[in-house]
Design a protein around this motif. Structure first.
Motif, PDB file in Angstrom:
ATOM      1  N   THR A   6       1.841   3.010  -1.716  1.00 12.54           N
ATOM      2  CA  THR A   6       3.235   2.873  -0.948  1.00 12.54           C
ATOM      3  C   THR A   6       4.393   3.298  -1.663  1.00 12.54           C
ATOM      4  O   THR A   6       4.319   3.147  -2.842  1.00 12.54           O
ATOM      5  N   VAL A 188      -3.286  11.086   7.959  1.00 12.30           N
ATOM      6  CA  VAL A 188      -2.193  10.018   8.577  1.00 12.30           C
ATOM      7  C   VAL A 188      -2.683   8.811   9.190  1.00 12.30           C
ATOM      8  O   VAL A 188      -2.326   7.550   8.957  1.00 12.30           O
ATOM      9  N   LEU A 191      -4.051   6.653   6.362  1.00 12.35           N
ATOM     10  CA  LEU A 191      -2.909   5.783   5.718  1.00 12.35           C
ATOM     11  C   LEU A 191      -2.738   4.469   6.581  1.00 12.35           C
ATOM     12  O   LEU A 191      -2.449   3.451   6.269  1.00 12.35           O
ATOM     13  N   LEU A 192      -2.567   4.669   7.952  1.00 12.77           N
ATOM     14  CA  LEU A 192      -2.414   3.411   8.805  1.00 12.77           C
ATOM     15  C   LEU A 192      -3.268   2.306   8.556  1.00 12.77           C
ATOM     16  O   LEU A 192      -3.045   1.078   8.694  1.00 12.77           O
ATOM     17  N   GLY A 196      -2.124   0.649   6.093  1.00 18.42           N
ATOM     18  CA  GLY A 196      -1.038  -0.006   6.794  1.00 18.42           C
ATOM     19  C   GLY A 196      -1.493  -1.400   7.488  1.00 18.42           C
ATOM     20  O   GLY A 196      -0.857  -2.358   7.518  1.00 18.42           O
ATOM     21  N   LEU A 217       3.892   0.214   9.341  1.00 20.86           N
ATOM     22  CA  LEU A 217       4.210   1.301   8.923  1.00 20.86           C
ATOM     23  C   LEU A 217       5.016   1.678   7.763  1.00 20.86           C
ATOM     24  O   LEU A 217       4.905   2.553   6.846  1.00 20.86           O
ATOM     25  N   ALA A 220       2.117   1.796   5.042  1.00 20.67           N
ATOM     26  CA  ALA A 220       1.626   3.124   5.194  1.00 20.67           C
ATOM     27  C   ALA A 220       2.560   4.352   4.741  1.00 20.67           C
ATOM     28  O   ALA A 220       1.840   5.418   4.743  1.00 20.67           O
ATOM     29  N   THR A 221       3.683   4.127   4.196  1.00 21.33           N
ATOM     30  CA  THR A 221       4.524   5.193   3.804  1.00 21.33           C
ATOM     31  C   THR A 221       3.975   5.541   2.430  1.00 21.33           C
ATOM     32  O   THR A 221       4.345   4.644   1.386  1.00 21.33           O
ATOM     33  N   ALA A 250       0.148  14.858   4.827  1.00 26.76           N
ATOM     34  CA  ALA A 250      -0.078  13.425   5.469  1.00 26.76           C
ATOM     35  C   ALA A 250       1.000  12.669   4.872  1.00 26.76           C
ATOM     36  O   ALA A 250       1.745  11.957   5.702  1.00 26.76           O
ATOM     37  N   SER A 254       4.331  11.083   6.460  1.00 25.76           N
ATOM     38  CA  SER A 254       4.405   9.498   6.413  1.00 25.76           C
ATOM     39  C   SER A 254       5.997   9.045   6.063  1.00 25.76           C
ATOM     40  O   SER A 254       6.528   7.928   6.643  1.00 25.76           O
ATOM     41  N   PHE A 258       7.148   7.486   9.680  1.00 24.51           N
ATOM     42  CA  PHE A 258       6.767   5.796   9.595  1.00 24.51           C
ATOM     43  C   PHE A 258       8.011   5.062   9.415  1.00 24.51           C
ATOM     44  O   PHE A 258       8.158   4.146   9.989  1.00 24.51           O
TER      45      PHE A 258
END
Length: 282
Positions: A6, A188, A191-192, A196, A217, A220-221, A250, A254, A258
């Protein structure tokens, strides 16, 4: 490691500018970001230091011990002389506070690099050490120092990081391979899912689903750790340039999308809670 990270450094100014840094959601996101940066840094230091796991663990523990002792001593000392020097030079060319944090940052970053650890680990420890050392300074001085450090960090250092990321970004490897290009939305989505969805568990009690989506969100950044991990993986031959560029792409998406979507979730939730005034009956 990349998909479990993150970007705390990117999220903190966004939360603060939106007035969410001290809200329950902002505190939860800060905790998630700290774990999402510190955990992968530990993993990088253990598995990509060029040493066997045993020696790498010993070196990492040695660094953590030294940093922990420094932080413990800083928390116990009164720092009267240090704080008075900070106050005297706060509005002069001396700028003792700014020079002190730059000195601490340089020492710990160089120490981490000499020990074969990732430099981000040294920077993380420097931030914690400075926060503890300045904690008992007058609140007015702390706010002024924070403003000055924001100017240096977000006005100079962070843009350099993004410029360097853009220079190193292998766009040709990404566009020349349809499979690598197709991996960008896949990463992407991962990541979520990987970072996330578990982040929703850190939502404060009685959080609405919109607030949980916002935390998802934010969690997941990621970008800085992704850049560091993919550079190591590419240099050591674990991943190709195409996969590395897809992961970094990706991460860029994000950071761009995000936080914006998360803030909109929060705004909609606040608007929903505002009571609608009823018309008066004559």
């Amino acid at each position: 490691m990349a998909l479990c990270s993150t970007a705390l450094g990117a999220l903190l100014p966004i939360l603060r500018d939106a007035g969410e840094s001290r809200s329950p959601m902002g505190i939860a996101v800060t905790a998630l970001g700290a774990a999402g940066e510190f955990g992968p840094l530990i993993a990088i230091s253990l598995f990509f230091s060029g040493r066997q796991l045993g020696p790498a663990t010993a070196v990492l523990l040695g660094f953590v011990l030294l940093a922990g002792i420094a932080i413990f001593l800083a928390s116990k000392a009164r720092h009267t002389l240090f704080h008075s020097q900070v106050t005297r030079t706060l509005h002069t060319s001396g700028q003792f506070a700014v020079r002190s944090i730059m000195f601490i940052l340089t020492v710990l970053v160089v120490l981490s690099m000499v020990l074969g650890l990732d430099m981000l680990l040294g920077a993380f420890a420097a931030g914690v050490l400075w926060k503890v050392a300045i904690a008992r300074a007058p609140e007015r001085d702390r706010k002024v120092i924070e403003t000055k450090l924001d100017a240096v960090a977000f006005g100079f250092l962070v843009p350099i990081f993004f410029i360097d990321t853009g220079i190193d970004f292998d766009l040709g490897a990404l566009t020349s391979s349809p499979s690598a290009l197709a991996m960008v939305p896949l990463f992407v989505l991962l990541l979520l899912i990987i970072r996330g969805l578990p982040s929703m568990l850190a939502a404060p009690p009685r959080s609405t689903f919109a607030e949980k989506r916002a935390i998802m969100l934010f969690g997941a950044t990621g970008l800085p750790i992704i850049v560091a991990v993919t550079a190591i993986g590419r240099d050591q031959g674990f991943i190709s340039s195409g996969i590395s560029s897809a992961l970094v792409g990706a991460g860029m998406l994000s950071v761009l999308l995000f936080p914006l979507l998360a803030l909109r979730q929060g705004q909609r939730e606040r608007q929903r809670r505002i009571p609608v005034p009823q018309e008066e009956v004559p």
